[in-house]
Write a protein that holds these residues in place. Structure first.
Motif: not given
Length: 77
Positions: A68-77
């Motif tokens: 989830e943390a990686l996904d949030q970083r990829r989405r720029g959150e």
């Protein structure tokens, strides 16, 4: 119509699940420590097996938080 994927609160939900699982694991270990001479081998084995499943769940939940943390970083959150 399907609801859109809302992942905003996944990490807090996963963290609560981890906290609850750790609490249950510790309570079961304390129970075993306190009542070792009062319970049978079958019950002890059942509790130990359940705690092993809890440990595996903790590993999986922690991996999911990392994802989830990686996904949030990829989405720029």
């Amino acid at each position: 119509m399907a609801k859109p994927d809302n992942r905003e609160d996944n990490v807090p939900k996963l963290q609560r699940m981890i906290t609850n699982t750790i609490r249950n694991l510790r309570e079961a270990e304390e129970y075993l420590d306190e009542h070792a001479d009062e319970i049978g081998a079958e019950e002890r084995s059942r509790i130990e097996a359940k705690n092993e499943r809890r440990r595996q769940s903790l590993e999986n939940l922690r991996a999911e938080i990392r994802d989830e943390a990686l996904d949030q970083r990829r989405r720029g959150e």
